[in-house]
Motif scaffolding. Structure first.
Motif, mmCIF file in Angstrom:
data_model
loop_
_atom_site.group_PDB
_atom_site.id
_atom_site.type_symbol
_atom_site.label_atom_id
_atom_site.label_comp_id
_atom_site.label_asym_id
_atom_site.label_seq_id
_atom_site.Cartn_x
_atom_site.Cartn_y
_atom_site.Cartn_z
ATOM 1 N N VAL A 171 3.989 -4.256 -9.746
ATOM 2 C CA VAL A 171 3.211 -3.268 -10.376
ATOM 3 C C VAL A 171 3.326 -1.742 -9.981
ATOM 4 C CG1 VAL A 171 0.614 -2.504 -11.283
ATOM 5 C CG2 VAL A 171 1.420 -4.915 -11.142
ATOM 6 N N ASP A 172 3.890 -0.889 -10.877
ATOM 7 C CA ASP A 172 3.762 0.634 -10.464
ATOM 8 C C ASP A 172 4.368 0.990 -9.105
ATOM 9 O OD1 ASP A 172 3.069 0.102 -13.258
ATOM 10 O OD2 ASP A 172 1.107 1.320 -12.830
ATOM 11 N N ILE A 173 5.281 0.663 -8.606
ATOM 12 C CA ILE A 173 5.680 1.077 -7.263
ATOM 13 C C ILE A 173 6.679 2.252 -7.580
ATOM 14 C CG2 ILE A 173 6.786 0.487 -5.016
ATOM 15 C CD1 ILE A 173 5.954 -2.485 -5.409
ATOM 16 N N GLN A 174 6.080 3.472 -7.869
ATOM 17 C CA GLN A 174 6.737 4.659 -8.240
ATOM 18 C C GLN A 174 6.255 5.662 -7.436
ATOM 19 O OE1 GLN A 174 4.803 3.269 -12.477
ATOM 20 N NE2 GLN A 174 6.101 4.932 -12.822
ATOM 21 N N ASN A 175 7.175 6.825 -7.322
ATOM 22 C CA ASN A 175 6.875 7.942 -6.500
ATOM 23 C C ASN A 175 5.571 8.460 -6.774
ATOM 24 O OD1 ASN A 175 9.564 8.001 -5.296
ATOM 25 N ND2 ASN A 175 10.377 9.035 -7.135
ATOM 26 N N GLY A 176 5.069 8.650 -8.037
ATOM 27 C CA GLY A 176 3.729 8.919 -8.270
ATOM 28 C C GLY A 176 2.726 8.697 -7.398
ATOM 29 N N PHE A 177 2.902 7.231 -7.183
ATOM 30 C CA PHE A 177 1.613 6.668 -6.544
ATOM 31 C C PHE A 177 1.928 6.496 -4.945
ATOM 32 C CE2 PHE A 177 1.572 4.809 -10.895
ATOM 33 C CZ PHE A 177 0.453 5.294 -11.342
ATOM 34 N N CYS A 178 3.027 7.106 -4.694
ATOM 35 C CA CYS A 178 3.266 7.227 -3.083
ATOM 36 C C CYS A 178 3.055 8.409 -2.496
ATOM 37 C CB CYS A 178 4.707 6.747 -2.883
ATOM 38 S SG CYS A 178 5.023 4.945 -3.394
ATOM 39 N N PRO A 179 2.813 8.596 -1.040
ATOM 40 C CA PRO A 179 2.546 9.770 -0.572
ATOM 41 C C PRO A 179 3.633 10.827 -1.097
ATOM 42 C CG PRO A 179 2.416 8.098 1.175
ATOM 43 C CD PRO A 179 2.836 7.491 -0.152
ATOM 44 N N GLY A 180 3.138 12.418 -1.494
ATOM 45 C CA GLY A 180 3.870 13.168 -2.012
ATOM 46 C C GLY A 180 4.098 13.141 -3.661
ATOM 47 N N GLY A 181 3.437 11.912 -4.025
ATOM 48 C CA GLY A 181 3.619 11.908 -5.678
ATOM 49 C C GLY A 181 2.099 12.582 -5.882
ATOM 50 N N ASN A 182 2.178 12.605 -7.402
ATOM 51 C CA ASN A 182 1.131 13.205 -8.031
ATOM 52 C C ASN A 182 -0.335 12.572 -8.033
ATOM 53 O OD1 ASN A 182 2.746 15.456 -8.622
ATOM 54 N ND2 ASN A 182 3.068 14.823 -10.779
ATOM 55 N N LEU A 183 -0.301 11.366 -8.038
ATOM 56 C CA LEU A 183 -1.499 10.651 -7.735
ATOM 57 C C LEU A 183 -1.434 9.424 -6.540
ATOM 58 C CD1 LEU A 183 -4.091 9.436 -8.807
ATOM 59 C CD2 LEU A 183 -3.276 8.576 -11.005
ATOM 60 N N ALA A 184 -0.967 10.075 -5.606
ATOM 61 C CA ALA A 184 -0.896 9.212 -4.258
ATOM 62 C C ALA A 184 -1.837 8.400 -3.934
ATOM 63 C CB ALA A 184 -0.391 10.290 -3.214
ATOM 64 N N VAL A 185 -1.617 6.953 -3.714
ATOM 65 C CA VAL A 185 -2.488 5.829 -3.336
ATOM 66 C C VAL A 185 -2.310 5.895 -1.693
ATOM 67 C CG1 VAL A 185 -2.989 3.592 -3.290
ATOM 68 C CG2 VAL A 185 -2.061 4.611 -5.412
ATOM 69 N N PRO A 186 -3.150 5.911 -0.930
ATOM 70 C CA PRO A 186 -2.951 5.955 0.740
ATOM 71 C C PRO A 186 -2.122 4.751 1.046
ATOM 72 C CG PRO A 186 -5.324 6.425 -0.003
ATOM 73 C CD PRO A 186 -4.806 6.167 -1.085
ATOM 74 N N GLY A 187 -1.234 5.170 1.812
ATOM 75 C CA GLY A 187 -0.293 4.098 2.312
ATOM 76 C C GLY A 187 0.765 3.501 1.048
ATOM 77 N N GLY A 188 0.630 3.964 0.016
ATOM 78 C CA GLY A 188 1.556 3.448 -1.065
ATOM 79 C C GLY A 188 2.895 2.990 -0.852
ATOM 80 N N ASP A 189 3.480 3.805 -0.010
ATOM 81 C CA ASP A 189 4.749 3.501 0.290
ATOM 82 C C ASP A 189 5.109 2.433 1.155
ATOM 83 O OD1 ASP A 189 3.551 5.183 2.398
ATOM 84 O OD2 ASP A 189 5.545 5.992 2.971
ATOM 85 N N GLU A 190 4.100 1.976 1.771
ATOM 86 C CA GLU A 190 4.103 0.785 2.837
ATOM 87 C C GLU A 190 4.154 -0.650 1.988
ATOM 88 O OE1 GLU A 190 1.045 3.316 5.803
ATOM 89 O OE2 GLU A 190 0.309 1.326 5.005
ATOM 90 N N VAL A 191 4.032 -0.506 0.541
ATOM 91 C CA VAL A 191 4.240 -1.714 0.181
ATOM 92 C C VAL A 191 5.660 -1.908 -0.278
ATOM 93 C CG1 VAL A 191 1.890 -1.532 -1.139
ATOM 94 C CG2 VAL A 191 4.140 -1.058 -2.404
ATOM 95 N N VAL A 192 6.690 -0.669 0.220
ATOM 96 C CA VAL A 192 7.840 -1.074 -0.526
ATOM 97 C C VAL A 192 8.916 -1.954 0.272
ATOM 98 C CG1 VAL A 192 10.180 0.148 -0.571
ATOM 99 C CG2 VAL A 192 7.904 1.193 -1.368
ATOM 100 N N PRO A 193 8.848 -1.754 1.545
ATOM 101 C CA PRO A 193 9.246 -2.852 2.595
ATOM 102 C C PRO A 193 8.831 -4.231 2.294
ATOM 103 C CG PRO A 193 8.100 -1.440 4.261
ATOM 104 C CD PRO A 193 8.198 -0.900 2.642
ATOM 105 N N VAL A 194 7.496 -4.614 2.125
ATOM 106 C CA VAL A 194 6.911 -5.932 1.860
ATOM 107 C C VAL A 194 7.540 -6.375 0.615
ATOM 108 C CG1 VAL A 194 4.767 -7.260 1.738
ATOM 109 C CG2 VAL A 194 5.084 -5.249 3.006
#
Ligand code: VGL
Ligand code: ZN
Length: 208
Positions: free
Chosen positions: A7-30
Motif C-alpha cells: 500500500v502506497d510505498i511512495q515518496n510522498g509518505f517517506c521522509p522528504g515527502g509531502n506527507l512523510a510517515v515516520p520511518g516510512g522508507d524503512e518498509v522498502v527493504p522489508v
C-alpha cells in the motif's frame, strides 16, 4: 493463490515527502525481501494518485490548516498537506522499491470530491476501484497487506479486503508497515485484529 498488497510505498509518505510517515522508507527493504522471497504468486501495489485540486488537501479549503478536520462533500475530512499529486515525484513509488516485480498497480484518489484511503473503494464506499474484482478473478485465497500508512490506507485496505473478498484470508505484516501516529497505529492494529486479520511479521509471512 497467495498475493501481497503493497500500500502506497511512495515518496510522498517517506521522509522528504509531502506527507512523510515516520520511518516510512524503512518498509522498502522489508517489502523487497517479501517480493524476492518467492512466497507470493501475485504482487500488487496501490498508488495514491491525486489531482492537484484534491478536496482532501487543506489548500483546497481557504482558512484550513494541515491535520485539522474539515468537510468534503458534506462529510468530515482530515485536511492533508498536498501530497501524491499525479505525475509529480511525490507520487512516484520509492526509488528502491522493486517495482519490476509488481504485477498490477491500483491507483486511487483521483476523484477530487472524495478521499480514498482504501485501495478497494472510496471513503464513502460508493465507487470501487476494481481491485477486489481483479484479485477474485486471479483466484486469490490469501492476501498479505503492508505499507503506508498503517493508521490510514493500510488499515482501510485490509478491512475492505475482509469485507469485499469473502473467503480470502487477510493478514497484516507489521514490520513492513509504518503509521502516522503511535496511537493511530495501536488503534488500527486492534481494529484489524478484531476483524479477524492476523498480525504477522515478515519472517512469519515468508515462512508461510
Ligand atoms: C494516506 C492520508 C492521505 C495513506 C493517503 O496512504 O495512508 N494517508 N492519503
Ligand atoms: Zn491521499
Amino acid at each position: 493463490m497467495k498475493a501481497l498488497l503493497l500500500v502506497d510505498i511512495q515518496n510522498g509518505f517517506c521522509p522528504g515527502g509531502n506527507l512523510a510517515v515516520p520511518g516510512g522508507d524503512e518498509v522498502v527493504p522489508v517489502a523487497n525481501r517479501l517480493i524476492d522471497s518467492g512466497t507470493y504468486d501475485l504482487i500488487v501495489a496501490s498508488q495514491d494518485w491525486h489531482p492537484a485540486d484534491h478536496g482532501s488537501f487543506a489548500s483546497s479549503h481557504p482558512g484550513k490548516t494541515h491535520f485539522e478536520i474539515g468537510t468534503l462533500s458534506g462529510k468530515p475530512q482530515m485536511m492533508w498537506p498536498d501530497h501524491c499529486v499525479q505525475g509529480t515525484p511525490d507520487a512516484e513509488f520509492h526509488p528502491h522499491l522493486r517495482t519490476a516485480d509488481i504485477h498490477f498497480i491500483q491507483q486511487k484518489g483521483q476523484d477530487s470530491a472524495v478521499d480514498s484511503y482504501s485501495a478497494f473503494r472510496d471513503n464513502d464506499q460508493d465507487a470501487t476501484t476494481g481491485l477486489a474484482d481483479y484479485l477474485a478473478q486471479q483466484g486469490v485465497t490469501d492476501l498479505d497487506v503492508c505499507g503506508l500508512a498503517t493508521d490510514y490506507c493500510v488499515k482501510f485496505s485490509a478491512l475492505d479486503a475482509v469485507e469485499m473478498l469473502p473467503g480470502v484470508t487477510v493478514r497484516f505484516i507489521e514490520d513492513a508497515s509504518r503509521g502516522i501516529t503511535p496511537e493511530g497505529i495501536t488503534a488500527a492494529i486492534e481494529e484489524m485484529r478484531s476483524r479477524g486479520i492476523a498480525i504477522v511479521t515478515s519472517d512469519q509471512a515468508i515462512a508461510g
